[in-house]
Design a protein around this motif. Structure first.
Motif, PDB file in Angstrom:
ATOM      1  N   LEU A 286      25.788  -1.189  -9.619  1.00 30.35           N
ATOM      2  CA  LEU A 286      25.954  -1.754  -8.280  1.00 30.35           C
ATOM      3  C   LEU A 286      27.405  -2.165  -8.106  1.00 30.35           C
ATOM      4  O   LEU A 286      27.960  -2.881  -8.948  1.00 30.35           O
ATOM      5  N   VAL A 287      28.021  -1.682  -7.011  1.00 30.14           N
ATOM      6  CA  VAL A 287      29.415  -2.021  -6.730  1.00 30.14           C
ATOM      7  C   VAL A 287      29.535  -2.401  -5.257  1.00 30.14           C
ATOM      8  O   VAL A 287      28.673  -2.065  -4.436  1.00 30.14           O
ATOM      9  N   SER A 288      30.608  -3.083  -4.925  1.00 26.48           N
ATOM     10  CA  SER A 288      30.808  -3.550  -3.556  1.00 26.48           C
ATOM     11  C   SER A 288      31.704  -2.630  -2.738  1.00 26.48           C
ATOM     12  O   SER A 288      31.764  -2.757  -1.513  1.00 26.48           O
ATOM     13  N   GLN A 289      32.407  -1.704  -3.410  1.00 24.77           N
ATOM     14  CA  GLN A 289      33.300  -0.790  -2.713  1.00 24.77           C
ATOM     15  C   GLN A 289      32.889   0.657  -2.981  1.00 24.77           C
ATOM     16  O   GLN A 289      32.298   0.949  -4.024  1.00 24.77           O
ATOM     17  N   PRO A 290      33.166   1.571  -2.063  1.00 24.32           N
ATOM     18  CA  PRO A 290      32.799   2.978  -2.272  1.00 24.32           C
ATOM     19  C   PRO A 290      33.384   3.496  -3.583  1.00 24.32           C
ATOM     20  O   PRO A 290      34.586   3.379  -3.816  1.00 24.32           O
ATOM     21  N   PRO A 291      32.575   4.034  -4.456  1.00 19.42           N
ATOM     22  CA  PRO A 291      33.062   4.500  -5.766  1.00 19.42           C
ATOM     23  C   PRO A 291      33.783   5.838  -5.655  1.00 19.42           C
ATOM     24  O   PRO A 291      33.585   6.593  -4.711  1.00 19.42           O
ATOM     25  N   GLN A 292      34.618   6.102  -6.658  1.00 24.07           N
ATOM     26  CA  GLN A 292      35.374   7.352  -6.693  1.00 24.07           C
ATOM     27  C   GLN A 292      34.895   8.290  -7.788  1.00 24.07           C
ATOM     28  O   GLN A 292      35.246   9.469  -7.790  1.00 24.07           O
ATOM     29  N   ASP A 293      34.091   7.771  -8.734  1.00 29.68           N
ATOM     30  CA  ASP A 293      33.681   8.614  -9.854  1.00 29.68           C
ATOM     31  C   ASP A 293      32.448   9.424  -9.485  1.00 29.68           C
ATOM     32  O   ASP A 293      31.934   9.357  -8.370  1.00 29.68           O
ATOM     33  N   GLY A 294      31.974  10.213 -10.448  1.00 29.46           N
ATOM     34  CA  GLY A 294      30.849  11.094 -10.206  1.00 29.46           C
ATOM     35  C   GLY A 294      29.523  10.365 -10.238  1.00 29.46           C
ATOM     36  O   GLY A 294      29.453   9.132 -10.228  1.00 29.46           O
ATOM     37  N   GLY A 295      28.450  11.128 -10.263  1.00 27.95           N
ATOM     38  CA  GLY A 295      27.108  10.566 -10.229  1.00 27.95           C
ATOM     39  C   GLY A 295      26.555  10.573  -8.815  1.00 27.95           C
ATOM     40  O   GLY A 295      27.169  11.101  -7.886  1.00 27.95           O
ATOM     41  N   ILE A 296      25.395   9.980  -8.665  1.00 30.89           N
ATOM     42  CA  ILE A 296      24.750   9.901  -7.359  1.00 30.89           C
ATOM     43  C   ILE A 296      24.914   8.489  -6.822  1.00 30.89           C
ATOM     44  O   ILE A 296      24.521   7.524  -7.484  1.00 30.89           O
ATOM     45  N   TRP A 297      25.483   8.371  -5.640  1.00 28.94           N
ATOM     46  CA  TRP A 297      25.736   7.058  -5.045  1.00 28.94           C
ATOM     47  C   TRP A 297      25.099   6.969  -3.669  1.00 28.94           C
ATOM     48  O   TRP A 297      25.173   7.891  -2.878  1.00 28.94           O
ATOM     49  N   LEU A 298      24.455   5.830  -3.418  1.00 35.48           N
ATOM     50  CA  LEU A 298      23.806   5.594  -2.136  1.00 35.48           C
ATOM     51  C   LEU A 298      24.191   4.204  -1.653  1.00 35.48           C
ATOM     52  O   LEU A 298      24.320   3.276  -2.453  1.00 35.48           O
ATOM     53  N   SER A 338      31.205 -11.664  -5.663  1.00 30.56           N
ATOM     54  CA  SER A 338      31.011 -12.606  -4.551  1.00 30.56           C
ATOM     55  C   SER A 338      30.144 -11.992  -3.443  1.00 30.56           C
ATOM     56  O   SER A 338      30.519 -12.005  -2.258  1.00 30.56           O
ATOM     57  N   LEU A 339      29.003 -11.472  -3.814  1.00 28.22           N
ATOM     58  CA  LEU A 339      28.103 -10.836  -2.848  1.00 28.22           C
ATOM     59  C   LEU A 339      27.053 -11.813  -2.346  1.00 28.22           C
ATOM     60  O   LEU A 339      26.684 -12.765  -3.042  1.00 28.22           O
ATOM     61  N   TRP A 340      26.557 -11.545  -1.135  1.00 26.64           N
ATOM     62  CA  TRP A 340      25.491 -12.329  -0.535  1.00 26.64           C
ATOM     63  C   TRP A 340      24.413 -11.383  -0.010  1.00 26.64           C
ATOM     64  O   TRP A 340      24.694 -10.222   0.309  1.00 26.64           O
ATOM     65  N   PRO A 341      23.165 -11.858   0.096  1.00 27.85           N
ATOM     66  CA  PRO A 341      22.114 -11.028   0.714  1.00 27.85           C
ATOM     67  C   PRO A 341      22.564 -10.529   2.085  1.00 27.85           C
ATOM     68  O   PRO A 341      23.238 -11.244   2.830  1.00 27.85           O
ATOM     69  N   ALA A 342      22.208  -9.297   2.385  1.00 28.35           N
ATOM     70  CA  ALA A 342      22.566  -8.570   3.619  1.00 28.35           C
ATOM     71  C   ALA A 342      23.926  -7.892   3.523  1.00 28.35           C
ATOM     72  O   ALA A 342      24.290  -7.105   4.413  1.00 28.35           O
ATOM     73  N   ASP A 343      24.718  -8.154   2.445  1.00 30.80           N
ATOM     74  CA  ASP A 343      25.981  -7.439   2.280  1.00 30.80           C
ATOM     75  C   ASP A 343      25.722  -5.969   1.968  1.00 30.80           C
ATOM     76  O   ASP A 343      24.726  -5.630   1.315  1.00 30.80           O
ATOM     77  N   ARG A 344      26.623  -5.099   2.447  1.00 33.52           N
ATOM     78  CA  ARG A 344      26.515  -3.680   2.121  1.00 33.52           C
ATOM     79  C   ARG A 344      27.032  -3.444   0.701  1.00 33.52           C
ATOM     80  O   ARG A 344      28.107  -3.933   0.333  1.00 33.52           O
ATOM     81  N   VAL A 345      26.276  -2.711  -0.078  1.00 33.59           N
ATOM     82  CA  VAL A 345      26.645  -2.406  -1.462  1.00 33.59           C
ATOM     83  C   VAL A 345      26.369  -0.932  -1.729  1.00 33.59           C
ATOM     84  O   VAL A 345      25.767  -0.230  -0.909  1.00 33.59           O
ATOM     85  N   PHE A 346      26.813  -0.486  -2.887  1.00 30.43           N
ATOM     86  CA  PHE A 346      26.599   0.892  -3.301  1.00 30.43           C
ATOM     87  C   PHE A 346      25.901   0.891  -4.659  1.00 30.43           C
ATOM     88  O   PHE A 346      26.308   0.147  -5.558  1.00 30.43           O
ATOM     89  N   VAL A 347      24.860   1.676  -4.787  1.00 36.40           N
ATOM     90  CA  VAL A 347      24.171   1.814  -6.072  1.00 36.40           C
ATOM     91  C   VAL A 347      24.302   3.264  -6.527  1.00 36.40           C
ATOM     92  O   VAL A 347      24.261   4.201  -5.715  1.00 36.40           O
ATOM     93  N   GLY A 348      24.483   3.424  -7.826  1.00 31.25           N
ATOM     94  CA  GLY A 348      24.671   4.765  -8.368  1.00 31.25           C
ATOM     95  C   GLY A 348      24.009   4.922  -9.715  1.00 31.25           C
ATOM     96  O   GLY A 348      23.748   3.944 -10.420  1.00 31.25           O
ATOM     97  N   PHE A 349      23.718   6.161 -10.057  1.00 29.46           N
ATOM     98  CA  PHE A 349      23.096   6.442 -11.347  1.00 29.46           C
ATOM     99  C   PHE A 349      23.440   7.860 -11.775  1.00 29.46           C
ATOM    100  O   PHE A 349      23.786   8.723 -10.949  1.00 29.46           O
TER     101      PHE A 349
END
Length: 357
Positions: A286-298, A338-349
């Motif tokens: 889980l990251v807060s900014q758009p990732p640059q590496d590979g994998g599947i990110w949503l 420093s995330l809060w509920p309702a913040d936009r995040v990115f999950v990847g695997f």
């Protein structure tokens, strides 16, 4: 000397077994249920502890309702065993069965007043002391005023009918409360009141909660673990991410699932005809900014954060186009973002970490 040594080894084992039996509510072994000569439920092993809150999830036809009816001691499996509080369910007395109550998705109400519906179970048990007060108290638990008891069954909305049916169970102070899709046809307000009422029953009386629901977010707010069923079998117990089909075959050995908002999830095709992708929460980033590496990110919105005592980590739930993804993360790493509920995040695997069933 040998006997003393043997006794020293055996006694702790006996004590451990007694403790397990004292806290075990249900124990299922090699259970099979059949409908029209077709197996609809096959469970090798399942244990439910007394006082726990367990959710059951899975697609339609996965066997959830059949299992709940068996746990409610209303149905008997064709083979295998199920014990309730250490005794075979086949030999449970009617008095013991009354400690377990089931609320179905479409509750049946008597063609009488709300009062008569809520008081019915107490009258059957010939337990009518302070009847008016107890009925009104049960109605208050589900957010209904005392004068609501005079309403007729046909004047109730779907959410009101479900709450009246729940009050009729709560007034009995059950040891086990089983709910089958309790929020399927109710509004958000009623769903909130139902969750609050059953959680209160667990806190106040130690009632064990067994709940099947398609509403994963609601289910996870009231239960401590989820048992996933697929084609009549238990495929996982916990908070594993499960993405159900249909998956569409693509060229290059891949499959694709179109999410409700039009986004696409592309994975390597399973080796057979499996339709469910499983991803361990510990294998998801889980990251807060758009990732640059590979994998599947949503991308999605963070819903909830809670501490997983068993794994000493944070369990974070992210809503991605109606799908709930669970992520296990170290507290320090989460605090740094420093995330809060309702913040936009990115999950990847990594696609290599996907298991198919």
């Amino acid at each position: 000397m040998r006997k003393q040594k043997a006794r020293a080894l055996i006694e702790p084992i006996k004590s451990s077994v007694k403790h397990i039996m004292a806290t075990a509510l249900y124990h299922i072994q090699n259970l099979q249920a059949v409908y029209s000569d077709k197996p609809v439920l096959e469970i090798e092993s399942l244990d439910i502890r007394q006082g726990s809150a367990v959710g059951f999830a899975g697609p339609n036809g996965s066997g959830k309702t059949t299992l709940l009816r068996i746990l409610a001691l209303m149905s008997v499996p064709v083979c295998g065993s199920i014990s309730f509080k250490g005794r075979s369910a086949r030999f449970i007395s009617p008095e013991e069965k009354r400690k377990v109550t089931l609320l179905l998705q479409e509750p049946y109400l008597l063609k009488r007043s709300v009062f008569e519906n809520v008081a019915y179970g107490l009258k059957v048990r010939r337990d009518v002391t302070d009847l008016q007060k107890r009925v009104e108290s049960a109605l208050a638990w589900v957010g209904l005023a005392p004068d609501f008891s005079r309403r007729k069954w046909h004047a109730l909305s779907g959410g009101e009918a479900q709450r009246v049916a729940l009050a009729a169970r709560l007034v009995l102070k059950p040891e086990v409360l089983i709910l089958d899709e309790p929020t399927a046809s109710v509004d958000a307000h009623s769903a909130h009141l139902i969750r609050r009422a059953v959680a209160r029953a667990r806190d106040r009386w130690g009632t064990s909660l067994l709940i099947a629901s398609h509403n994963r977010q609601w289910l996870e707010q009231v239960t401590e673990r989820t048992v996933f069923l697929f084609q009549g079998k238990v495929v996982d117990s916990g908070f594993t991410n499960m993405v159900f089909g249909p998956w569409h075959r693509k060229s290059g050995g891949h499959v694709e699932k179109v999410l409700p908002d039009g986004r696409k999830m592309v994975l390597r095709a399973p080796p057979g005809n499996q339709e469910v992708a499983m991803i361990n929460p510990a294998a998801i980033r889980l990251v807060s900014q758009p990732p640059q590496d590979g994998g599947i990110w949503l991308s999605g919105r963070m819903l909830t954060v809670r501490h997983d005592d068993r794994r000493h980590a944070l369990l974070i739930t992210v809503n991605i186009s109606g799908h709930h993804f669970h992520v296990l993360m170290a507290p320090a790493g989460f605090r740094a973002m420093s995330l809060w509920p309702a913040d936009r995040v990115f999950v990847g695997f990594n696609p290599q970490n996907v298991q198919w069933i």
